[in-house]
Design a protein around this motif. Structure first.
Motif, PDB file in Angstrom:
ATOM      1  N   ARG A  22      -8.082 -49.547  -1.872  1.00 41.06           N
ATOM      2  CA  ARG A  22      -8.471 -48.742  -3.047  1.00 41.06           C
ATOM      3  C   ARG A  22      -7.605 -49.099  -4.250  1.00 41.06           C
ATOM      4  N   GLU A  23      -6.286 -49.240  -4.047  1.00 46.36           N
ATOM      5  CA  GLU A  23      -5.381 -49.617  -5.134  1.00 46.36           C
ATOM      6  C   GLU A  23      -5.781 -50.947  -5.757  1.00 46.36           C
ATOM      7  N   GLN A  24      -6.050 -51.936  -4.900  1.00 48.40           N
ATOM      8  CA  GLN A  24      -6.444 -53.259  -5.402  1.00 48.40           C
ATOM      9  C   GLN A  24      -7.766 -53.184  -6.153  1.00 48.40           C
ATOM     10  N   TRP A  26      -9.050 -50.587  -7.750  1.00 44.94           N
ATOM     11  CA  TRP A  26      -8.800 -49.940  -9.041  1.00 44.94           C
ATOM     12  C   TRP A  26      -8.148 -50.921 -10.005  1.00 44.94           C
ATOM     13  N   ARG A  27      -7.152 -51.652  -9.505  1.00 46.96           N
ATOM     14  CA  ARG A  27      -6.422 -52.609 -10.349  1.00 46.96           C
ATOM     15  C   ARG A  27      -7.356 -53.671 -10.925  1.00 46.96           C
ATOM     16  N   LEU A  28      -8.363 -54.069 -10.131  1.00 43.02           N
ATOM     17  CA  LEU A  28      -9.295 -55.120 -10.551  1.00 43.02           C
ATOM     18  C   LEU A  28     -10.559 -54.576 -11.206  1.00 43.02           C
ATOM     19  N   GLY A  29     -10.664 -53.260 -11.345  1.00 43.21           N
ATOM     20  CA  GLY A  29     -11.826 -52.659 -11.999  1.00 43.21           C
ATOM     21  C   GLY A  29     -13.086 -52.691 -11.151  1.00 43.21           C
ATOM     22  N   ALA A  52     -13.239 -60.928 -10.223  1.00 43.81           N
ATOM     23  CA  ALA A  52     -12.427 -59.847  -9.658  1.00 43.81           C
ATOM     24  C   ALA A  52     -12.700 -59.708  -8.160  1.00 43.81           C
ATOM     25  N   PHE A  56     -10.050 -60.074  -5.175  1.00 43.86           N
ATOM     26  CA  PHE A  56      -9.996 -58.992  -4.194  1.00 43.86           C
ATOM     27  C   PHE A  56     -10.133 -59.555  -2.778  1.00 43.86           C
ATOM     28  N   TRP A  59      -6.918 -60.849  -1.552  1.00 43.27           N
ATOM     29  CA  TRP A  59      -6.017 -59.786  -1.105  1.00 43.27           C
ATOM     30  C   TRP A  59      -6.431 -59.277   0.281  1.00 43.27           C
TER      31      TRP A  59
END
Length: 89
Positions: A22-24, A26-29, A52, A56, A59
């Motif tokens: 979820r963090e990743q 959000w960070r990537l939109g 993006a 992702f 990651w």
């Protein structure tokens, strides 16, 4: 807008994988969801910019520090099904 569905295998449950995902996102939109599956995998559906999503995916192949990702299956996905925001199910 692009969308993708990922199935992540390995030690990916109980290691904050969905929270890190979820963090990743959000960070990537990106928008979509992550959920544990009964077979031990994590399903991740995302929609957003193609570059993006590619970042992702990189990651996801590593995951958070406590995870041990063994494989990531990737398939195109209907972006309408990705929903709004990014949620953990």
């Amino acid at each position: 807008m692009a969308a993708a569905r990922f199935l992540v295998s390995g030690k990916v449950q109980g290691v904050f994988f969905r929270a890190g995902t979820r963090e990743q996102a959000w960070r990537l939109g990106l928008r979509g969801h992550a959920r544990n599956l009964a077979d031990g995998r994590v399903e991740v559906v995302v929609a957003g910019d193609a570059a993006a999503i590619e970042a992702f995916a990189g990651w996801l192949r590593r995951g958070p520090p406590m995870a041990r990702v063994e494989s990531v299956e990737h398939a195109a996905f209907d972006e309408v099904e990705a929903g709004g925001g990014f949620v953990i199910r």
